[in-house]
Design an enzyme around this catalytic site. Structure first.
Site, PDB file in Angstrom:
ATOM      1  N   ARG A  58      69.276 120.993  70.051  1.00 49.65           N
ATOM      2  CA  ARG A  58      70.180 120.083  70.482  1.00 49.65           C
ATOM      3  C   ARG A  58      70.484 120.036  72.074  1.00 49.65           C
ATOM      4  NH1 ARG A  58      72.356 121.824  65.690  1.00 49.65           N
ATOM      5  NH2 ARG A  58      73.587 123.436  66.605  1.00 49.65           N
ATOM      6  N   GLU A  95      76.189 133.830  65.315  1.00 46.71           N
ATOM      7  CA  GLU A  95      77.284 134.034  64.683  1.00 46.71           C
ATOM      8  C   GLU A  95      77.242 134.357  63.463  1.00 46.71           C
ATOM      9  OE1 GLU A  95      80.963 130.929  63.965  1.00 46.71           O
ATOM     10  OE2 GLU A  95      79.346 130.354  65.211  1.00 46.71           O
TER      11      GLU A  95
END
Length: 172
Positions: A58, A95
């Site tokens: 992205r 994460e």
């Protein structure tokens, strides 16, 4: 226009406990996408740099058009196995897992000044890894730029030695 209102939030994706910020809803809205690029461009136009580096995937969506708008080169940082030439590689923690990033060794040179762009900063792991990768090739990171920042995950702390720009923030 409020860019945050154009971003869809999907709870429990890709794993339980994660609140995924889906930018595809912003991208399909041509006015919102253009506004996001305009705002990102405005933050960069007075900085002195040679290249925009986009983190797969992205980061490419924002980095490539910004490089064109600002008359700079664009350099991709890719996930493993995507680059055909001689590469430099780094591993990092996410994460919710781990990954690696790769970059062509000849993509940048010692002394080059770069901006690193991605759509989102969470814990800062991929951004920090990208900086280490760029710096291992002798270039200097001038700033990081993100569309979205998840403030409660403290990604800025991982990038405390760098200028960090974000347009939209979330508490969680």
């Amino acid at each position: 226009m409020d860019l945050k209102s154009k971003i869809r939030v999907i709870e429990g994706y890709p794993v339980e406990g994660v609140s995924f910020k889906d930018i595809t809803t912003l991208l399909k809205d041509k006015k919102a996408y253009k506004q996001s690029l305009d705002m990102l461009e405005k933050e960069l136009k007075d900085l002195d740099f040679d290249y925009i580096i986009g983190i797969e995937s992205r980061g490419f969506i924002f980095g490539a058009p910004l490089a064109d708008r600002l008359d700079k080169g664009f350099v991709p940082i890719r996930k493993p196995g995507k680059l055909p030439g001689e590469i430099e590689k780094i591993s990092y923690e996410l994460e919710y897992g781990s990954n690696e990033l790769e970059m062509h060794k000849d993509a940048i040179s010692k002394g080059d000044r770069v901006i690193i762009i991605d759509d989102l900063i969470a814990t800062g792991g991929s951004a920090q890894a990208a900086a280490k990768l760029v710096e291992s090739l002798g270039a200097e990171v001038i700033a990081f730029e993100f569309l979205i920042e998840l403030e409660d995950l403290n990604g800025r702390e991982a990038l405390e030695d760098y200028k960090v720009i974000s347009l939209v923030t979330y508490d969680h």
